[in-house]
Design an enzyme around this catalytic site. Structure first.
Site, PDB file in Angstrom:
ATOM      1  N   CYS A   1     -10.378  -0.045   7.944  1.00  0.00           N
ATOM      2  CA  CYS A   1     -10.127   1.368   8.229  1.00  0.00           C
ATOM      3  C   CYS A   1     -10.859   2.297   7.275  1.00  0.00           C
ATOM      4  O   CYS A   1     -11.305   3.377   7.670  1.00  0.00           O
ATOM      5  CB  CYS A   1      -8.623   1.653   8.202  1.00  0.00           C
ATOM      6  SG  CYS A   1      -7.788   1.051   6.724  1.00  0.00           S
TER       7      CYS A   1
ATOM      8  N   GLU B   1       0.830  -1.219   0.000  1.00  0.00           N
ATOM      9  CA  GLU B   1       0.000   0.000   0.000  1.00  0.00           C
ATOM     10  C   GLU B   1       0.858   1.259   0.000  1.00  0.00           C
ATOM     11  O   GLU B   1       0.570   2.221   0.704  1.00  0.00           O
ATOM     12  CB  GLU B   1      -0.926  -0.014   1.224  1.00  0.00           C
ATOM     13  CG  GLU B   1      -1.719  -1.303   1.368  1.00  0.00           C
ATOM     14  CD  GLU B   1      -2.419  -1.432   2.705  1.00  0.00           C
ATOM     15  OE1 GLU B   1      -2.110  -0.653   3.629  1.00  0.00           O
ATOM     16  OE2 GLU B   1      -3.284  -2.303   2.836  1.00  0.00           O
TER      17      GLU B   1
END
Length: 645
Positions: free
Chosen positions: A410, A314
């Site tokens: 998240c 990421e």
């Protein structure tokens, strides 16, 4: 006097915009109850959260084991923060009792010394503060503090704030200079401590945040040394290539010049740096923030405001590495970019940072949530071919449709708290001015120079290119209204009380003086035209291609309007684009865009390979805002189109 740019209280802002007002209502009416059910593991067919269960186990009120992601405590904190913002805006009152009950549960899970983290309380009480690289204790603490500040400001109830302060006090003791040498593996606590300091007046919290920034990256990389000691007890053994720059500890933050590592961690760290630069008047931190912003947005950002191009870890990679179909662009990273941009604008007074905030908001952040509020994108690609988004491949992270939830959840809660607090990105103020930073219909009540000021912003920017601002002040004390003037708004004309004016442009803002009491109306009328954009030659993925923009919105083509095999479409750079009627069922009455293109065929037919017999045929094409894609039939999607020369 130096400007002190702040955000007006969210209680004094009401969003009436047809697009973003829709999402504000969806969050309060559908998203909050849906996510609460998910957090309680009562939604069939989605990944279990275990979040509320874990707090009950930590409080000694439930049997069973602690389950779920190491950091899933934050899902509850971000839900609570979203509730707070809804309450501040006059919505979601029915969830206040549930929120209070959650706060009571959180308080019961807190240990006597202030420690609060269900993973370590239940599973590893002997390992506290020993795995900052992976354990996310400080990350969770940060989200608790953000939620506590928001809920206290919205309701006046300070129970959650006291819980957060007890934990913050413990952290200040444990990580005081000369004691524990570590710092957050996932930055978040730093910006939260800054926020907690402003809310409570406790300077020690801001000083602790600054200390974390100062010691990060000095000497041997602390987090790497810690992981070597962790050995077989790694929480994420798959992260075997965890490197110092992955967690921004390759050098002290003040010396960093390129956006590195995990994109969300980077944005949270840079946001804290900007906060500290402003709080402490630190010119070196300010300069570092400028440099990091310029690298992020000038060389490592997608046209949609997405950041973090690698599907592995990421993370950022290198300048201009911006693939379109297998990139990552986590929704949380664009939320972080908005946070960083807002702080840079407050630090510098320059409107250009809100240009990027707007781009991230209107495209990637908006695209991360369905129109109904109960489905989410974690990854935000610019090109999707559903058939190759296969598990067990390099495309497994790309989802062709939004998901009901994630094991690492998240993004849904982060999008919720961002859209629920959108007023903070629309308006700002200093001692003498009100700032209009986003063209989102909303109202504001505030006080400038001891004068109550009421503003009503009505934006028709995407249809007529105009906005209307009704201004009402109680006293004849001069103040200014500063209106951001983005590049896409062509030839804006300012009319105050039916008189054309020529306001000075300062740092990207048109400065309009208001010198007498009572009601006044300011209109700004300009021109918005659809425009084609190309990428730098350095961006290999976009060579010979164009993207279509209208105002701050990037447009895309979907299969449902244009058929399959979208990469076969070509368009000429001088192609005329017409705005059309909105698509029924999509929120906000956003215009569609229509133009003529060409579809290329190789002439090979069903054979895999063959002699080329290329032909072109005309095709009428329809584009919709990228932020609204995949709200109809699933299928292919594409932003960049090949240029026909």
């Amino acid at each position: 006097m130096k400007q002190n740019i702040t955000t007006p209280a969210l209680q004094n802002i009401r969003i009436t915009d047809p697009l973003f007002g829709h999402y504000a209502d969806v969050i309060a009416e559908r998203l909050l109850p849906y996510q609460w059910e998910v957090l309680n593991d009562r939604v069939p067919g989605v990944e279990k959260s275990c979040c509320i269960h874990n707090f009950r186990v930590a409080a000694g009120e439930s049997t069973g084991q602690r389950e779920g992601a190491v950091f899933c405590d934050t899902d509850a904190y971000k839900w609570l923060e979203a509730v707070a913002y809804c309450l501040a805006s006059g919505k979601g009152k029915q969830y206040e009792q549930t929120a209070d009950e959650l706060i009571d549960l959180i308080g019961r899970a807190q240990e006597p010394d202030g420690y609060l983290d269900t993973y370590y309380t239940v599973l590893h009480p002997d390992r506290k503060w020993t795995n900052l690289a992976e354990g996310h204790e400080l990350y969770c603490a940060g989200h608790l503090m953000e939620a506590a500040v928001a809920y206290t400001q919205a309701t006046g109830k300070d129970k959650i704030l006291k819980i957060a302060c007890r934990l913050a006090d413990l952290i200040c003791q444990v990580f005081a200079e000369g004691k524990h040498p570590g710092y957050p593996g996932h930055p978040e606590l730093e910006l939260a401590l800054m926020k907690l300091s402003r809310a409570t007046g406790e300077k020690k919290y801001a000083l602790q945040a600054k200390y974390f920034l100062e010691i990060r990256g000095k000497g041997a990389p602390y987090l790497m040394e810690e992981l070597r000691k962790t050995g077989k007890d790694r929480i994420f053994p798959e992260f075997s290539d965890y490197t110092p720059n992955y967690a921004q500890e390759h050098m002290p933050p003040v010396q960093q010049t390129t956006a590195e590592g995990h994109a969300v961690r980077a944005m949270y760290l840079y946001s804290a740096m900007a906060d500290a630069a402003k709080e402490f008047g630190d010119p070196e931190l300010k300069a570092a923030c400028r440099t990091l912003w310029e690298n992020t947005t000038g060389k490592r950002m997608y046209i949609t405001g997405g950041i973090g191009s690698s599907g592995h870890l990421e993370r950022f990679t290198t300048d201009y590495d911006l693939p379109n179909d297998r990139m990552y662009c986590e929704s949380c990273a664009s939320v972080g970019l908005m946070m960083f941009g807002q702080r840079m604008a407050a630090l510098t007074g320059d409107a250009k940072y809100y240009d990027v905030v707007e781009r991230a908001l209107c495209n990637t952040v908006l695209g991360g949530i369905s129109a109904q509020g109960d489905r989410y994108f974690y990854v935000n690609p610019l090109e999707v071919w559903p058939d190759n988004c296969l598990p067990g491949t390099s495309m497994a992270h790309v989802k062709p449709v939004r998901q009901g939830w994630f094991g690492v959840a998240c993004c849904p809660a982060n999008i919720a708290r961002t859209l629920a607090s959108l007023g903070q990105y629309i308006f700002a103020q200093d001692e003498k001015s009100v700032y209009i930073n986003q063209f989102i219909s909303a109202s504001l009540k505030t006080v400038i120079r001891e004068t109550e000021v009421r503003l009503e912003l009505q934006s028709d920017l995407m249809h007529s290119g105009s906005i209307r601002l009704d201004i009402d002040s109680d006293k004849a004390k001069p103040f200014t209204v500063r209106i951001r003037v983005p590049d896409y708004w062509e030839e804006p004309v300012f009319v105050l009380e039916e008189k054309t004016i020529a306001p000075v442009i300062e740092n990207g803002y048109a400065v309009v003086a208001v010198s007498y009491a009572g009601k006044q109306t300011l209109t700004v009328s300009g021109r918005l035209t659809p425009r084609w954009a190309a990428a730098s030659d350095h961006v290999r993925a976009d060579a010979g291609q164009m993207a279509l923009l209208y105002g701050p919105y990037v447009y895309c083509l979907e299969q449902t309007d244009n058929g399959t095999e979208l990469p076969s479409l070509f368009v000429a750079p001088d192609t005329r684009v017409q705005a059309g009627a909105p698509i029924e069922g999509l929120p906000g009455h956003m215009p569609t865009l229509h133009f003529e293109g060409m579809r290329l065929s190789s002439g090979v037919g069903d054979s895999l390979y063959g002699a080329p017999h290329f032909t072109l045929r005309h095709q009428s094409l329809t584009a919709i805002p990228y932020g609204l894609w995949c709200n109809r039939e699933p299928g292919e999607m594409q932003v960049w189109l090949k240029a026909l020369l």
